[in-house]
Design a protein around this motif. Structure first.
Motif, PDB file in Angstrom:
ATOM      1  N   HIS A  37       0.899  -0.831  -0.126  1.00  0.00           N
ATOM      2  CA  HIS A  37       0.011   0.496  -0.080  1.00  0.00           C
ATOM      3  C   HIS A  37       0.990   0.824   0.229  1.00  0.00           C
ATOM      4  N   SER A  38       1.580   1.383  -1.344  1.00  0.00           N
ATOM      5  CA  SER A  38       2.810   2.684  -1.389  1.00  0.00           C
ATOM      6  C   SER A  38       2.453   3.052  -2.330  1.00  0.00           C
ATOM      7  N   GLN A  39       2.478   4.560  -2.698  1.00  0.00           N
ATOM      8  CA  GLN A  39       2.399   4.830  -4.558  1.00  0.00           C
ATOM      9  C   GLN A  39       3.456   5.791  -4.321  1.00  0.00           C
ATOM     10  N   THR A 233       5.012  10.115  -6.350  1.00  0.00           N
ATOM     11  CA  THR A 233       4.107   9.353  -6.375  1.00  0.00           C
ATOM     12  C   THR A 233       3.253   9.345  -7.109  1.00  0.00           C
ATOM     13  N   SER A 234       2.023   8.465  -6.815  1.00  0.00           N
ATOM     14  CA  SER A 234       0.791   8.464  -7.196  1.00  0.00           C
ATOM     15  C   SER A 234      -0.620   8.758  -7.353  1.00  0.00           C
ATOM     16  N   GLU A 235      -0.203   9.499  -6.241  1.00  0.00           N
ATOM     17  CA  GLU A 235      -1.363  10.298  -5.623  1.00  0.00           C
ATOM     18  C   GLU A 235      -2.208  11.209  -6.437  1.00  0.00           C
ATOM     19  N   LYS A 236      -2.120  12.301  -7.179  1.00  0.00           N
ATOM     20  CA  LYS A 236      -3.040  12.830  -7.815  1.00  0.00           C
ATOM     21  C   LYS A 236      -3.192  11.818  -8.554  1.00  0.00           C
ATOM     22  N   GLU A 359     -10.633   8.296   0.187  1.00  0.00           N
ATOM     23  CA  GLU A 359      -8.578   7.959   0.870  1.00  0.00           C
ATOM     24  C   GLU A 359      -8.318   8.550  -0.702  1.00  0.00           C
ATOM     25  N   LEU A 360      -8.229   7.543  -1.655  1.00  0.00           N
ATOM     26  CA  LEU A 360      -7.872   8.302  -2.338  1.00  0.00           C
ATOM     27  C   LEU A 360      -7.269   9.469  -3.027  1.00  0.00           C
TER      28      LEU A 360
END
Length: 378
Positions: A37-39, A233-236, A359-360
């Motif tokens: 669970h890492s971005q 990161t892949s967050e956005k 959450e994302l």
């Protein structure tokens, strides 16, 4: 004269064994890392090469059986782990082979042409100057809608002779490799350009009118990829994809989403997108349709997508020839068949999935706010 070493002695030399152990270990770790669970980009990058990792694990397994010792605990562990990797990757690859059932049904023969909606989607590579190659494809395929990604003013002008037959358009020429151009032969309404998380990354939402009078909601997306030169990161990226899914989930119209997701079809984010939006993937049961990277035969995966609601069936889908870009264009023709929508199972999101989506989105918004404070998105 010294005796020649036996073949078994040659193949069990330490250097050979170490090389095989390294190859096997890489196959195992590259399969396990995306489960975290890492971005972070160096984790998410291993979402992409699923087919390649399957092939690498199979090759490693065969070579290990043939060339390396198998008596030690470490060897037995590596062979067991490789077996699990092969099975795991095969299970995940299977849905994209012709052996699997099709998620989207084939359109019925003799479907009226006024129910068709055809799209040509192409990430053109902004620095690519071979405009004539794409122009020739557009003339040959004659799609109802042409979607260009990474397009700037040079591409807008270079394709003007062929796009003049498309009276409805949304043109966003940008010099940052995130320009978009949407050209349509069919009427458009409520064209809306949004910048969801970055001030320089657009997305498009509009409605297109089929020839039978039906209005279809159309979304165009192209978020940043999780690579060091774009986003660490892949967050956005993940948040933008899920935000669009949330918007679609409330739609009362037939829906089509197209674009370069900078994400593969089998990643958890894209699966989440389907579950939240309820859209179908026409590739399932038909093939991978790898669109990137056009320059490297053995390093390709599907980044360019077309998803749609259960109102449609597939009349045809194909990857088109290289146009000088690092992406192959995609062409798809859908048939609007609402009377048969219940023949196709719509993905659904349970409470846990909705919580994961929320959450994302929150993580992506926080990352965007942090970038804004630091001046990265100005």
């Amino acid at each position: 004269m010294p005796a020649k070493p036996k073949p078994s002695a040659l193949i069990r030399r330490p250097a050979v064994v170490i090389a095989l152990q390294a190859l096997a270990t890489f196959s195992i770790l590259a399969t396990l890392l995306p489960l975290l669970h890492s971005q972070e980009w160096y984790i998410r990058v291993f979402d992409y090469p699923r087919l390649q990792l399957f092939a690498l694990a199979v090759i490693s397994f065969i070579l290990y059986l043939w060339l390396a010792p198998k008596e030690r605990k470490r060897d037995k562990f590596l062979l067991s782990a490789l077996t699990i990797v092969i099975i795991y990757q095969a299970v995940n690859i299977y849905p994209y082979t012709f052996l699997a059932p099709k998620e989207v049904k084939d359109a019925d023969k003799n479907t009226p042409a006024n129910t068709w909606l055809s799209l040509l989607v192409s990430n053109v590579l902004m620095y690519n100057k071979e405009h004539d190659k794409l122009a020739a494809l557009i003339q040959k395929q004659e799609p109802d809608i042409v979607l260009l990604l990474e397009s700037d003013m040079a591409w807008q002008q270079g394709l003007a002779p062929v796009t003049k037959q498309y009276p409805y358009r949304v043109e966003i020429p940008l010099e940052n490799t995130y320009g978009m151009h949407l050209y349509s032969k069919l009427p458009l309404r409520q064209q809306k350009v949004s910048y969801l998380l970055d001030k320089d990354i657009p997305s498009i939402k509009t409605f297109v009118k089929l020839r039978n009078g039906t209005w279809v909601e159309l979304h165009v997306v192209h978020p940043k990829p999780p690579v060091p030169t774009e986003d660490a990161t892949s967050e956005k990226r993940d948040a933008e994809i899920v935000m669009i899914a949330r918007d679609i989930a409330n739609s009362k119209y037939p829906v089509v989403v197209a674009g370069d997701f900078n994400d593969v079809a089998w990643s958890r984010t894209t699966e989440l997108f389907q579950e939240v939006s309820g859209l179908l993937d026409p590739r399932l049961g038909r093939g991978f349709y790898n669109t990137f990277n056009a320059n490297y035969l053995f390093l390709r995966w599907p980044l360019d997508h077309v998803f749609h609601s259960t109102h449609f069936k597939v009349e045809s889908i194909k990857r088109l020839p290289n146009i000088g870009s690092d992406h192959f264009p995609m062409f798809i023709r859908l048939s609007f068949a609402p009377e048969n929508k219940y023949e196709q199972e719509e993905p659904e999101a349970d409470t846990q999935t909705q919580e994961e989506a929320s959450e994302l989105i929150e993580e992506g918004k926080e990352e965007a706010a942090e970038d804004k404070r630091e001046g990265k998105s100005e």
